[in-house]
Design an enzyme around this catalytic site. Structure first.
Site, PDB file in Angstrom:
ATOM      1  N   SER A 148      -6.902  42.631  -2.181  1.00 50.81           N
ATOM      2  CA  SER A 148      -7.160  41.174  -2.620  1.00 50.81           C
ATOM      3  C   SER A 148      -8.282  40.568  -1.543  1.00 50.81           C
ATOM      4  CB  SER A 148      -5.774  40.459  -2.673  1.00 50.81           C
ATOM      5  OG  SER A 148      -5.771  39.334  -3.368  1.00 50.81           O
ATOM      6  N   ASP A 278      -3.581  43.052 -14.109  1.00 49.98           N
ATOM      7  CA  ASP A 278      -3.633  42.153 -12.941  1.00 49.98           C
ATOM      8  C   ASP A 278      -4.048  40.601 -13.561  1.00 49.98           C
ATOM      9  OD1 ASP A 278      -4.497  40.464 -10.590  1.00 49.98           O
ATOM     10  OD2 ASP A 278      -5.545  42.200  -9.996  1.00 49.98           O
ATOM     11  N   HIS A 306      -1.428  42.482  -9.971  1.00 50.34           N
ATOM     12  CA  HIS A 306      -2.212  42.354  -8.860  1.00 50.34           C
ATOM     13  C   HIS A 306      -1.262  43.034  -7.602  1.00 50.34           C
ATOM     14  CE1 HIS A 306      -5.156  40.645  -6.474  1.00 50.34           C
ATOM     15  NE2 HIS A 306      -4.367  39.883  -5.368  1.00 50.34           N
TER      16      HIS A 306
END
Length: 337
Positions: A148, A278, A306
């Protein structure tokens, strides 16, 4: 039952009752303390040791296991509002003789937080480079892993400091434009239109908002007790003001597409892992990276959101190990040629 036996039974029962009652009280009254104990226990169980490194007056907090050897060390960069312990679920499935380093990102957990610091993606990459130099991790090129926000930083790091990196794993990285808006991006736009930007879905302040965030980040539906949700919120609330500042920094024009702007400079062998479902960062970002980075290895995980590190830790660990083994094999063939 004679009197002595009865007395022993009462004493034994009382001795056992004290820790049980203490546990129940902690669960009900101080769930955040229980969460901290949980991470402490798993660090100990997995052999991860916590250390600090200083660069001038700046302090980095990190955990590590093993020592540098013939195989590359692995440095792991966590995502927005997380901390070094988020990697424990993957560490569990990695060999104990690998040298692993998990660092708290700038401003997070035990690493220095300063209002004067540059929390842009490039600013964070510079701080991580300072950390690498502090602990002399770049004596030999190492494998860099980021997820991320940490994936955005990892990609920029690989582009800016190519001599430090032998290979790279990006897990659902931020910093890329997308032709398809994720659920999270749609929520942000709705909040902007209603001028409620303070209600950022990734910065919960109630157990209900925490539950919503977990649903947003995970395809797998975890059944989390209310007390644990409260504990997770309690741990985060003191940091929410910083998280808001950081979030606005990394979605600013300076950082929003940092990985995209730097991806053509990435020369290290690169692996991309993304959850197909995601809802935070659309999976189409994987093809953007694949088109820009030569010989990019892309793995799309079915039934995964995610939070790849939490949802599919064993699979992620195996993919990283397989990638490193492949690179080692290719390197050996080049030496023999």
């Amino acid at each position: 039952m004679d009197l002595d036996m009865l007395n022993m039974f009462v004493i034994a029962s009382g001795t056992l009752a004290i820790p049980i009652l203490a546990f129940v009280a902690s669960f009900l009254l101080w769930p955040s303390a229980l969460i901290r104990i949980y991470y402490w226990y798993w660090r100990r169980a997995l052999g991860m040791q916590v250390r600090y490194a200083n660069y001038d007056d700046y302090q980095f907090c990190y955990s590590y296991r093993g020592r540098p050897g013939y195989r590359p060390s692995i440095l792991m960069l966590h995502g927005f509002s997380a901390h070094k312990d988020m990697w424990l679920s993957i560490v569990k499935f990695l060999p104990k003789n690998l040298h692993l380093v998990c660092v708290d990102m700038p401003g997070h957990e035990g690493t220095t937080r300063s209002d004067l610091d540059d929390y842009s993606i490039s600013g964070q990459a510079k701080r991580i480079h300072q950390f690498v130099e502090c602990i002399k991790l770049n004596r030999k090129p190492f494998h860099l892993v980021g997820t991320s926000m940490g994936g955005n930083v990892a990609g920029v790091y690989a582009a800016q400091y190519p001599e430090d990196i032998c290979s790279l794993t990006l897990i659902c990285p931020a910093g890329l434009p997308s032709t398809t808006d994720s659920k999270f991006i749609k929520q942000l736009r709705e909040l902007q239109e209603s001028k409620c930007i303070d209600r950022i879905p990734l910065i919960p302040s109630t157990p209900e908002e925490m539950a919503d965030m977990l649903k947003l980040c995970s395809y797998v539906r975890f059944k989390v007790p209310q007390q644990i949700l409260q504990g997770l919120v309690d741990v985060r609330i003191p940091h929410n003001e910083f998280y808001r500042k950081l979030f606005l920094e990394i979605v600013d024009e300076k950082s929003r597409h940092s990985l995209h702007e730097n991806m053509s400079k990435i020369k290290a062998p690169t692996q991309v892992i993304w959850g197909k479902q995601d809802q935070v960062l659309d999976v189409s970002g994987a093809s953007v990276l694949a088109s820009a980075i030569p010989d990019c290895h892309v793995y799309i995980l079915e039934n995964c959101g995610h939070s790849v590190v939490v949802e599919r830790p064993r699979k992620t660990a195996n993919l990283i190990l397989e990638f490193l083994a492949l690179l080692h094999s290719i390197d050996n063939k080049k030496k023999q040629a």
